[in-house]
Design a protein around this motif. Structure first.
Motif, short mmCIF file in Angstrom:
data_model
loop_
_atom_site.label_atom_id
_atom_site.label_comp_id
_atom_site.label_asym_id
_atom_site.label_seq_id
_atom_site.Cartn_x
_atom_site.Cartn_y
_atom_site.Cartn_z
N PRO A 31 1.07 -1.24 -0.26
CA PRO A 31 0.14 -0.08 -0.24
C PRO A 31 0.45 1.15 -0.33
O PRO A 31 1.74 2.04 1.08
N LYS A 32 0.67 1.83 -1.17
CA LYS A 32 1.79 2.90 -1.43
C LYS A 32 1.59 4.15 -0.96
O LYS A 32 2.38 5.04 0.01
N TYR A 33 0.38 4.29 -0.52
CA TYR A 33 -0.41 5.61 0.41
C TYR A 33 0.38 5.04 1.50
O TYR A 33 0.09 6.23 2.78
N LYS A 34 0.37 4.23 2.33
CA LYS A 34 0.96 4.10 4.11
C LYS A 34 2.10 4.38 4.69
O LYS A 34 3.11 4.56 5.30
N LEU A 35 3.02 4.24 2.90
CA LEU A 35 4.50 4.51 3.23
C LEU A 35 4.75 6.07 3.02
O LEU A 35 6.15 6.26 3.03
N GLY A 36 4.46 6.45 2.11
CA GLY A 36 4.78 8.31 2.79
C GLY A 36 5.27 8.41 1.40
O GLY A 36 5.43 8.06 0.23
N ILE A 37 5.36 10.29 1.49
CA ILE A 37 5.34 10.14 -0.14
C ILE A 37 7.12 10.03 -0.62
O ILE A 37 7.84 9.74 -1.41
N HIS A 38 7.45 9.51 0.22
CA HIS A 38 9.24 8.61 0.27
C HIS A 38 9.46 7.96 0.52
O HIS A 38 10.72 7.23 0.10
N GLY A 39 9.11 7.15 0.99
CA GLY A 39 9.15 5.61 1.86
C GLY A 39 8.58 4.71 0.67
O GLY A 39 8.43 5.15 -0.70
N SER A 73 10.43 7.79 5.48
CA SER A 73 11.39 9.20 6.32
C SER A 73 10.66 9.62 7.24
O SER A 73 9.26 9.61 8.11
N ARG A 74 11.54 10.53 7.94
CA ARG A 74 11.63 10.73 9.34
C ARG A 74 11.22 12.04 9.13
O ARG A 74 10.90 12.66 7.81
N GLY A 75 9.93 12.69 9.77
CA GLY A 75 9.58 13.94 10.16
C GLY A 75 7.44 13.29 9.19
O GLY A 75 6.79 12.38 9.67
N HIS A 76 7.24 13.43 8.14
CA HIS A 76 5.62 13.63 7.90
C HIS A 76 5.27 12.40 7.26
O HIS A 76 4.77 11.67 7.00
N GLY A 77 7.24 11.56 6.64
CA GLY A 77 6.76 10.59 6.42
C GLY A 77 6.19 9.52 7.49
O GLY A 77 5.87 8.17 6.83
N LYS A 78 6.54 9.75 8.72
CA LYS A 78 6.09 8.47 9.23
C LYS A 78 4.48 8.77 9.94
O LYS A 78 3.98 8.75 10.96
N TYR A 79 3.69 10.10 9.71
CA TYR A 79 2.83 9.77 9.24
C TYR A 79 1.24 10.15 8.99
O TYR A 79 1.60 9.97 7.68
N PHE A 80 0.19 9.25 9.00
CA PHE A 80 -1.06 8.87 8.10
C PHE A 80 -2.33 9.58 9.03
O PHE A 80 -1.86 9.53 10.50
N PHE A 81 -3.37 9.85 7.96
CA PHE A 81 -3.98 10.13 8.84
C PHE A 81 -5.60 9.93 7.64
O PHE A 81 -5.55 9.10 6.42
N ARG A 82 -6.65 9.81 8.62
CA ARG A 82 -8.01 8.64 8.41
C ARG A 82 -8.67 10.20 8.25
O ARG A 82 -9.00 10.67 9.06
N GLY A 83 -9.70 10.37 7.36
CA GLY A 83 -10.84 11.22 6.84
C GLY A 83 -11.60 10.75 7.00
O GLY A 83 -12.03 9.22 6.65
N ASN A 84 -13.00 10.53 6.67
CA ASN A 84 -14.33 9.66 6.85
C ASN A 84 -15.37 11.05 6.26
O ASN A 84 -16.20 12.40 6.83
N VAL A 85 -15.75 10.39 5.11
CA VAL A 85 -17.19 10.92 4.38
C VAL A 85 -17.56 9.99 4.16
O VAL A 85 -17.34 9.02 4.37
N ASN A 135 3.50 6.19 -9.57
CA ASN A 135 3.67 4.82 -10.58
C ASN A 135 3.74 3.86 -8.77
O ASN A 135 3.42 4.71 -7.61
N ALA A 136 4.20 3.10 -8.88
CA ALA A 136 3.91 1.78 -8.59
C ALA A 136 4.91 1.40 -6.81
O ALA A 136 5.23 1.97 -5.94
N ASP A 137 6.22 2.78 -6.87
CA ASP A 137 7.27 3.18 -6.14
C ASP A 137 7.64 4.61 -5.93
O ASP A 137 8.35 4.68 -5.42
N HIS A 138 6.72 5.34 -6.57
CA HIS A 138 7.40 6.54 -6.20
C HIS A 138 5.96 7.62 -6.23
O HIS A 138 5.14 7.54 -7.54
N PHE A 139 5.79 8.85 -5.51
CA PHE A 139 4.90 10.07 -6.30
C PHE A 139 5.30 10.50 -6.88
O PHE A 139 6.75 10.96 -7.20
N PRO A 140 5.04 11.80 -7.72
CA PRO A 140 5.10 12.76 -8.76
C PRO A 140 6.02 13.24 -8.35
O PRO A 140 6.55 13.95 -6.61
N LEU A 141 7.60 13.41 -9.28
CA LEU A 141 8.29 14.71 -8.85
C LEU A 141 8.21 15.81 -8.47
O LEU A 141 8.86 16.26 -6.62
N TRP A 142 7.04 16.47 -8.81
CA TRP A 142 6.80 16.87 -8.46
C TRP A 142 6.34 17.44 -6.73
O TRP A 142 6.10 18.58 -5.79
#
Length: 1076
Positions: A513-521, A620-632, A761-768
């Motif tokens: 699940p790429k979304y759980k690994l963070g931007i650089h994970g 990655s340390r910092g924002h890469g170690k956190y995940f949030f859940r929203g609900n709609v 992509n399967a293994d990375h977020f967009p460069l920008w």
């Protein structure tokens, strides 16, 4: 007194002359120093920064999106990711996926063994089977060829859109084998029963791709059936028995000593055949095997002298090293085989006692044109009665005078004898030893499951002439041996073949699940030898667009991509199947390797049970170690997913669309909609990810109306400088808005599948997205996309900024937004700002229009976005202003970061290549666009070869906002001012253009091949030897089947009309040995 007065006057006169001369010289030097007022440059930077941020924020809608996420701040739950729990869960998912594949293979094994058990060999059997080469072929009269019946083929996107038959398999037979040989016909006949199991496996697990049975007789049954195409010479050289999956499944790990006769009688063709035989034996050795090669006449000659008395791992580098040395062998003297045998036995014995090596099978391969003795005293001393070292003898040449002795040696030591008369005989005869080594495993009836390292399948290209980007799929193979279960042949240990199926590496990525690994994970996996199975930094192909495999692509060690771990702490822990955590500072390159992100990664790792693999996760340390859940609500989310500009990451697995054929044509977005509306109850989807997708869709929906209003307002963006606005969220959701017509886009590839670095992509977020996440919140990161072709300068600028939920480092980056604008538009804003001044009369003391100064706009990595010379756009600043860049480095405004690429390809002159390189068959190219090595000489024809390179990257120091400096040049001082552009990653640099520092060379980013150390090693024998002997930690396979007391060793080879004739006095001893 008067004299003193005159002297005083004379002194002051001389002093005045010297003082005047000194001040004149000083005025000359200082006068050449252009005074650049910092306050004016600061004004320019502020004006441009305010203008460009206003444009970027307005058209991207960043403030609106930030506000919308803030509105939901109280309704979301922020969680810190538990890395260990995450990696364990992923490993469990992979274990289940791998288990499904191995169970499919196990069903094939059972079906094959049952079919053979029921079959009776019929030498006269006539059977028309589907030959993969001949199917659908007709003769001149329009009739189907023999073995070439009609075979229905239909293109299937699951199989790379190749025409296949998913109801039947077909059979490939190597060109050098007879299609209707009784052994092959019988094997094809009984293996027909596998068709039903192939189809059943595919029905149970529609994610399966190729399934196959490689026969010990040489034929290859493949499902689904497909047509094979010969090469331009009408030949198909593919032999399944040479493939790693076959060899690995058929045999156990082994230690091998190869003895090559180089006595005078081996001159000419015999020595050529002997070398080819050695090379073919090396081909059969894998990463779990160990070997050495000794040439002998009246003396011993280690092919690699520094490896005297030891064995080395049979990895690709070591095998190629020995192949290069084979060319140096020449024949002379008398062959003293007894000395060689003594050395081989001693070496195997001592090496085994060190605890190194395979600690399993041991063998001596003897390649000679004759033996005058049977050397029974040597065998009695070292090998009898246990016979733990097998002897395989290869008689070179047509003469059979010494065949009896050689066969006796093989038979008396549980080996095999064969005669090789021509080069064409080599491969088939070498393969015989594998079936002998497989006997103990067969008798044990141990169906060990084996997994190969990652490799690019080469058989697909044999099926059909494919485009450059087709067919080259990185995969691993799961394989199992197939045995004869007939009681009467049990002691012979008859191997029927090997069955297997391929598992594309992209299948592994779908479980992550790429979304759980963070931007650089990212997640990665390695083998028991430390080689990479999957890693985002693995680059198995080179020369973009032509997709050629690197020679060493399948043996890239983890330490070559995670090179900051100099002590291999992470690698060794994973090789040893540990579970744990490791942290280190890393330097990750992005944007075609030209930029670097410095961060601290936490690595979590564990083993994948039932496989030789270990899995790792990097966060990655910092924002890469956190995940949030929203609900709609589902209704809200579905409504906002309906917008036509919404898309999801194609390579992410929101829903598994591979399980059922009717789902394979669905996009992920379509699958989610059908899943949520209950129209496809069979779909398996990631509920947690889909819930977050719905949340992001709802929160980001208002930006659509915002962008639309901007586009409809004709007074806005009248010059159409801003072309695209885009948005991406942590769940892979994207929105795109065009402010110009599609045909008017300057960069047509942006945000398309062609532009892989700028999409999810399967293994990375967009460069920008990745770069924006590392910027100070609220600021934009600007860049010019690097073109793959140096002549094609980019003419757009991309700006992006990150959206954070909270205002601290623990807040996850929830999204990123940005725009792409014309470079000309962007530069015009810069030049307008640089003409401003604070004087009341409007007369500016200095302007970027002045010829006395040069003005540049550079980014935080030192690349030029604006220059008066348009040709410099996109270049590294140090190449244009070497003296200034050098001063900035000295002052600490920028810092140099040294990077390493251990997967590089360097150009080497073909004429200077060693003759042994022809064995590697490296493609010849003309002036390829890859890293040029500094030692290169110009040549019309060059080859690309693997090499290690060192290259720099540059990063600005964030704490330094402005700097002035003077550089002492040859006869003047060169002044400059550098000023940060507010809320950006940009710097304005104003440089004196009247003082030239030609003596200071430019600073380039060109990579340098790491040869200085290698050259030193080459000329220092002790270091060279240590390098060859040093082996990284590896883990042996868990199973070993080296011997079995019931093994029947009487079938040990021969030549037509030959029988083993040991001396009469040895018959009692021989009978005693055979009885054991």
């Amino acid at each position: 007194m008067l004299e003193n007065l005159n002297l005083l006057r004379a002194f002051w006169g001389l002093f005045f002359i010297f003082w005047t001369a000194f001040n004149t010289a000083l005025v000359d030097v200082v006068g050449s120093e252009q005074q650049i007022p910092l306050s004016v440059v600061k004004l320019w930077a502020s004006a441009f920064g305010g203008e460009i941020k206003s444009i970027a924020a307005k058209y991207s809608g960043s403030q609106l999106l930030q506000k919308k996420y803030k509105e939901y701040e109280k309704d979301v739950a922020i969680e810190e990711i538990d890395g260990l729990q995450l990696v364990k869960k992923l490993a469990k998912n992979m274990e289940e996926m791998f288990h499904k594949k191995s169970e499919a293979v196990r069903r094939l094994v059972e079906a094959a063994e049952d079919a053979y058990l029921k079959h009776e060999f019929d030498a006269d059997l006539q059977y028309e089977y589907f030959n993969a080469v001949l199917i659908n072929e007709r003769d001149e009269e329009g009739n189907y060829l023999e073995l070439g019946k009609e075979f229905i083929l239909v293109p299937n996107d699951h199989f790379n859109n190749l025409p296949v038959n998913i109801s039947l398999s077909d059979v490939q037979v190597p060109t050098n084998m007879y299609n209707k040989d009784p052994a092959i016909v019988n094997g094809v006949y009984w293996s027909e029963s596998l068709n039903k199991v192939f189809v059943d496996n595919f029905d149970r697990d529609p994610s399966l791709i190729w399934q196959y049975f490689g026969s010990a007789k040489g034929f290859f049954r493949q499902y689904p059936g497909i047509k094979w195409e010969p090469d331009e010479n009408g030949v198909i050289a593919f032999d399944c028995r040479n493939r790693k999956w076959y060899i690995q499944a058929a045999t156990s790990p082994k230690d091998v000593v190869i003895l090559v006769d180089v006595s005078g009688s081996m001159k000419g063709l015999r020595l050529t055949i002997a070398k080819q035989t050695v090379s073919s034996i090396l081909d059969t050795l894998g990463d779990d095997d160990f070997f050495n090669i000794i040439a002998y006449n009246e003396e011993l000659h280690y092919v690699e002298p520094c490896l005297n008395g030891t064995l080395v791992q049979a990895d690709r580098a070591n095998k190629e090293h020995f192949r290069e040395h084979l060319d140096k062998l020449f024949a002379k003297g008398i062959g003293m085989l007894d000395i060689a045998l003594n050395e081989a036995f001693n070496m195997l014995n001592e090496f085994n006692h060190t605890g190194q090596g395979s600690i399993c099978s041991q063998a001596i391969m003897l390649i000679t044109d004759g033996a005058v003795d049977t050397y029974d005293t040597i065998f009695a001393k070292y090998n009898w009665p246990d016979r733990k070292v097998r002897i395989f003898t290869y008689l070179i040449g047509r003469e059979a005078a010494f065949a009896d002795n050689l066969k006796w040696m093989a038979c008396a030591n549980k080996g095999f004898f064969t005669q090789i008369s021509t080069l064409a005989d080599v491969q088939e005869n070498v393969m015989e030893y594998l079936h002998v080594l497989s006997r103990p495993k067969v008798i044990d009836q141990e169906h060990d499951v084996v997994w190969t390292e990652a490799y690019v399948d080469s058989t697909v290209s044999l099926h059909k002439k494919l485009a450059d980007d087709q067919g080259l799929v990185l995969m691993t193979t799961v394989a199992m041996p197939v045995f004869s279960k007939q009681n009467e042949t049990r002691s012979k240990g008859i191997l029927l073949g090997v069955v297997g199926t391929d598992v594309p590496v992209k299948e592994l990525l779908k479980t992550i699940p790429k979304y759980k690994l963070g931007i650089h994970g990212y997640a990665f996996a390695i083998t028991n030898n430390g080689y990479i199975l999957t890693h985002p930094e693995l680059r198995p192909l080179y020369e973009e667009g032509k997709k050629r495999r690197k020679p060493n692509y399948s043996s890239v060690d983890l330490s070559e991509v995670e090179w900051e771990d100099r002590d291999d702490v992470l690698r060794n822990a994973m090789v040893n199947r540990k579970t744990g955590k490791f942290s280190m500072e890393v330097k990750k390159t992005v944007d075609k390797g030209k930029r670097v992100l410095v961060m601290t990664n936490d690595y979590y790792y564990t083993d994948i049970k039932g496989t030789p693999f270990s899995l790792g996760v990097a966060l990655s340390r910092g924002h890469g170690k956190y995940f949030f859940r929203g609900n709609v609500t589902v209704e809200e989310g579905l409504h906002d997913l309906e917008h036509p500009d919404v898309s999801l990451a194609d390579e992410w697995s929101y829903c598994n669309t591979d399980l059922h054929p009717e789902h394979r044509q669905m996009t992920q977005l379509e699958a989610i909609k059908r899943y949520l509306t209950g129209k496809e109850p069979l779909l398996q989807c990631d509920k947690e990810l889909i819930q977050e997708v719905l949340f992001d869709a709802v929160v980001s929906a208002p930006i659509e109306a915002y962008w639309t209003s901007l586009a409809l307002n004709k007074s806005e963006n009248s010059d159409k400088g801003v072309e695209v606005a885009f948005l991406g969220t942590r769940t892979g959701l994207s929105r795109i808005n065009l402010f110009v017509g599609p045909e008017q886009l300057t960069n047509q590839d942006f945000l398309t599948a062609e532009d892989k670095e700028n999409i999810f992509n399967a293994d990375h977020f967009p460069l920008w997205y990745r770069r924006a996440a590392e910027q100070i919140p609220g600021s934009f990161v600007y860049s010019i996309p690097f073109s793959t072709e140096t002549a094609n300068k980019s003419n757009v600028v991309t700006a992006s900024t990150a959206i954070q939920l909270l205002d601290d480092r623990k807040s996850p980056v929830v999204a990123a937004v940005g725009i792409q604008m014309k470079l000309e538009f962007f530069q015009r804003k810069f030049w307008t700002a640089s003409r401003q001044c604070a004087s009341l009369d409007g007369r500016c003391a200095i302007s970027c229009d002045d010829e006395s100064i040069n003005c540049y706009l550079i980014d935080n990595n030192g690349f030029i976005l604006v220059s008066e010379d348009y040709r410099q756009t996109g270049n590294f600043f140090g190449e244009v202003e070497g003296a200034v860049m050098n001063k900035l480095l000295t002052m600490g405004s920028f810092k140099r970061i040294t990077l390493y690429d251990y997967q590089a390809m360097c150009r080497t002159n073909k004429e200077s290549s060693d003759s042994a390189h022809s064995l590697l068959d490296v493609s010849t190219v003309n002036f390829l666009s890859t890293f040029p090595c500094n030692h290169q000489r110009k040549s019309l024809k060059q080859t690309l070869e693997p090499c290690d390179t060192e290259y720099p990257a540059f990063v600005s120091e964030r704490t330094i906002k402005e700097t002035t400096g003077n550089i002492a040049c040859d006869d003047c001082f060169k002044s400059f001012v550098i000023q940060q552009i507010p809320s950006s990653n940009l710097f304005m640099v104003v440089v004196d253009n009247e003082c030239f520092c030609d003596s200071v060379p430019p600073i380039t980013m060109a990579p340098i091949e790491i040869r200085s150390l290698l050259n030193y090693i080459i000329h220092n024998e002790s270091l060279k030897c240590e390098r060859l002997k040093s082996q990284k930690i590896r883990r042996r396979p868990e199973s070993c089947h080296g011997f079995h007391p019931e093994e029947n060793a009487r079938e040990c080879g021969g030549v037509p009309g030959l029988t083993a004739k040991p001396p009469f006095v040895l018959l009692p001893l021989l009978l005693t040995i055979f009885s054991r």
